[in-house]
Write a protein that holds these residues in place. Structure first.
Motif, PDB file in Angstrom:
ATOM      1  N   GLY A 277       4.052   7.949  -0.317  1.00  0.00           N
ATOM      2  CA  GLY A 277       2.821   7.408  -0.857  1.00  0.00           C
ATOM      3  C   GLY A 277       2.221   6.322   0.014  1.00  0.00           C
ATOM      4  N   ILE A 278       1.164   5.680  -0.511  1.00  0.00           N
ATOM      5  CA  ILE A 278       0.442   4.645   0.222  1.00  0.00           C
ATOM      6  C   ILE A 278       1.374   3.484   0.564  1.00  0.00           C
ATOM      7  N   GLY A 279       1.287   3.016   1.803  1.00  0.00           N
ATOM      8  CA  GLY A 279       2.077   1.873   2.228  1.00  0.00           C
ATOM      9  C   GLY A 279       3.544   2.149   2.428  1.00  0.00           C
ATOM     10  N   MET A 280       3.967   3.385   2.323  1.00  0.00           N
ATOM     11  CA  MET A 280       5.391   3.714   2.412  1.00  0.00           C
ATOM     12  C   MET A 280       5.711   4.387   3.759  1.00  0.00           C
ATOM     13  N   GLY A 281       6.865   5.022   3.832  1.00  0.00           N
ATOM     14  CA  GLY A 281       7.307   5.744   5.018  1.00  0.00           C
ATOM     15  C   GLY A 281       8.509   6.583   4.647  1.00  0.00           C
ATOM     16  N   ARG A 282       8.998   7.352   5.587  1.00  0.00           N
ATOM     17  CA  ARG A 282      10.068   8.309   5.275  1.00  0.00           C
ATOM     18  C   ARG A 282      11.351   7.638   4.814  1.00  0.00           C
TER      19      ARG A 282
ATOM     20  N   ASN B 200      -4.846  -1.736   8.659  1.00  0.00           N
ATOM     21  CA  ASN B 200      -5.826  -0.802   8.129  1.00  0.00           C
ATOM     22  C   ASN B 200      -5.465  -0.277   6.745  1.00  0.00           C
ATOM     23  N   LEU B 201      -4.631  -1.017   6.025  1.00  0.00           N
ATOM     24  CA  LEU B 201      -4.193  -0.556   4.714  1.00  0.00           C
ATOM     25  C   LEU B 201      -5.379  -0.393   3.758  1.00  0.00           C
ATOM     26  N   ARG B 202      -6.370  -1.268   3.867  1.00  0.00           N
ATOM     27  CA  ARG B 202      -7.527  -1.152   2.976  1.00  0.00           C
ATOM     28  C   ARG B 202      -8.268   0.166   3.204  1.00  0.00           C
ATOM     29  N   ARG B 203      -8.418   0.560   4.472  1.00  0.00           N
ATOM     30  CA  ARG B 203      -9.078   1.843   4.768  1.00  0.00           C
ATOM     31  C   ARG B 203      -8.248   3.010   4.242  1.00  0.00           C
ATOM     32  N   LYS B 204      -6.940   2.873   4.313  1.00  0.00           N
ATOM     33  CA  LYS B 204      -6.071   3.940   3.802  1.00  0.00           C
ATOM     34  C   LYS B 204      -6.174   4.034   2.279  1.00  0.00           C
ATOM     35  N   LEU B 205      -6.257   2.881   1.626  1.00  0.00           N
ATOM     36  CA  LEU B 205      -6.462   2.887   0.182  1.00  0.00           C
ATOM     37  C   LEU B 205      -7.783   3.549  -0.179  1.00  0.00           C
ATOM     38  N   HIS B 206      -8.810   3.291   0.611  1.00  0.00           N
ATOM     39  CA  HIS B 206     -10.110   3.914   0.359  1.00  0.00           C
ATOM     40  C   HIS B 206      -9.999   5.435   0.464  1.00  0.00           C
ATOM     41  N   ALA B 207      -9.292   5.929   1.493  1.00  0.00           N
ATOM     42  CA  ALA B 207      -9.123   7.377   1.653  1.00  0.00           C
ATOM     43  C   ALA B 207      -8.409   7.982   0.449  1.00  0.00           C
ATOM     44  N   MET B 208      -7.456   7.248  -0.110  1.00  0.00           N
ATOM     45  CA  MET B 208      -6.746   7.728  -1.292  1.00  0.00           C
ATOM     46  C   MET B 208      -7.656   7.738  -2.514  1.00  0.00           C
ATOM     47  N   LEU B 209      -8.448   6.677  -2.688  1.00  0.00           N
ATOM     48  CA  LEU B 209      -9.224   6.513  -3.911  1.00  0.00           C
ATOM     49  C   LEU B 209     -10.442   7.433  -3.972  1.00  0.00           C
ATOM     50  N   VAL B 210     -10.991   7.816  -2.824  1.00  0.00           N
ATOM     51  CA  VAL B 210     -12.171   8.688  -2.851  1.00  0.00           C
ATOM     52  C   VAL B 210     -11.798  10.160  -2.989  1.00  0.00           C
TER      53      VAL B 210
END
Length: 253
Positions: free
Chosen positions: A35-40, A167-177
């Protein structure tokens, strides 16, 4: 089944790079999408269990974990296309796609955009319900969910969020849209929707709606677990995933 040594693969397609860690042998092939902000690495406990039942592929999406930041933040659809290119390059399909949180959005897009590559779909804590597609309510839900968590979950989650970069904010935007509800009716493989019974991020009404929208999907809850149900004591999630696969195999026989 004997467990093989981990294989680390760096794969680049269309300007974006992912890192994959592969363990285990044979089939099924489990694809773990974080998920967002995570990794393997947040899936290490789950990988230990699933690797005794098949091959496990845990990935770092571009800009997460050890994967470099892409020139442009990827949409859910573009990330799904990147995973599809990787699976084809490794001849891994069809896979059991297991997504957690934002990873469920990518797993769903992978399933509907590249149907030949996915044989089973598992959505753990699917995001994002239409009533909370803004940054503030998502952060508030996450904070409420994490407050009672064990130190291991907080440590792993905090470490990975820091590694997700500026760039976490941009990644959150990609998730939310992204609108996963448009893709759910097009899913044509056996699907399990799994939710921690105490999940504050993904409300029960939304998760049951997801299961009802996907043709023939099953819905299960893990008692006493919250949003990070695959990180905190992953055996409970693994037991339900493996039982689901056994039922799906029986139904296909």
């Amino acid at each position: 089944m004997s467990e093989s040594a981990p294989v680390i693969v760096e794969f680049t397609h269309a300007g974006a790079t992912l890192i994959a860690e592969e363990r285990g042998d044979g089939r099924p092939v489990f694809l773990l999408i974080h998920g967002i902000g995570m990794g393997r690495k947040v899936f290490d406990g789950l990988v230990d269990i699933l690797a005794t039942h098949g091959r496990v592929v845990a990935i770092d999406q571009p800009g997460y974990g050890d994967a470099p930041e892409p020139p442009r933040t990827l949409t859910m659809e573009r990330t799904a296309d990147l995973l599809a290119a990787y699976l084809r390059s490794r001849d891994h399909g069809p896979v059991v796609a297991i997504g957690h949180s934002m990873g469920t959005q990518i797993a769903t897009e992978l399933t509907v955009r590249h149907p030949a590559l996915v044989e089973r779909l598992v959505l753990v804590a699917p995001t994002v319900d239409p009533s909370a597609r803004r940054l503030a309510p998502q952060l508030w839900r996450l904070l409420r969910d994490l407050a009672p968590e064990k130190p291991l979950v907080l440590y792993r989650g905090g470490r990975e969020y820091l590694r997700a970069g500026p760039n976490l904010r941009r990644k959150l935007h990609a998730m939310l849209v992204h609108r996963p509800e448009f893709a759910y009716p097009r899913v044509a493989v056996p699907t399990l929707v799994l939710r921690g019974a105490d999940d504050r991020v993904c409300p029960r009404p939304w998760c049951t709606e997801v299961a009802e929208t996907i043709p023939g999907a099953q819905y299960l809850e893990v008692p006493g677990h919250r949003h990070e149900t695959m990180i905190r004591e992953p055996r409970e999630a693994a037991v339900r995933i493996l039982a689901f696969l056994a039922r799906a195999a029986d139904g296909a026989a």
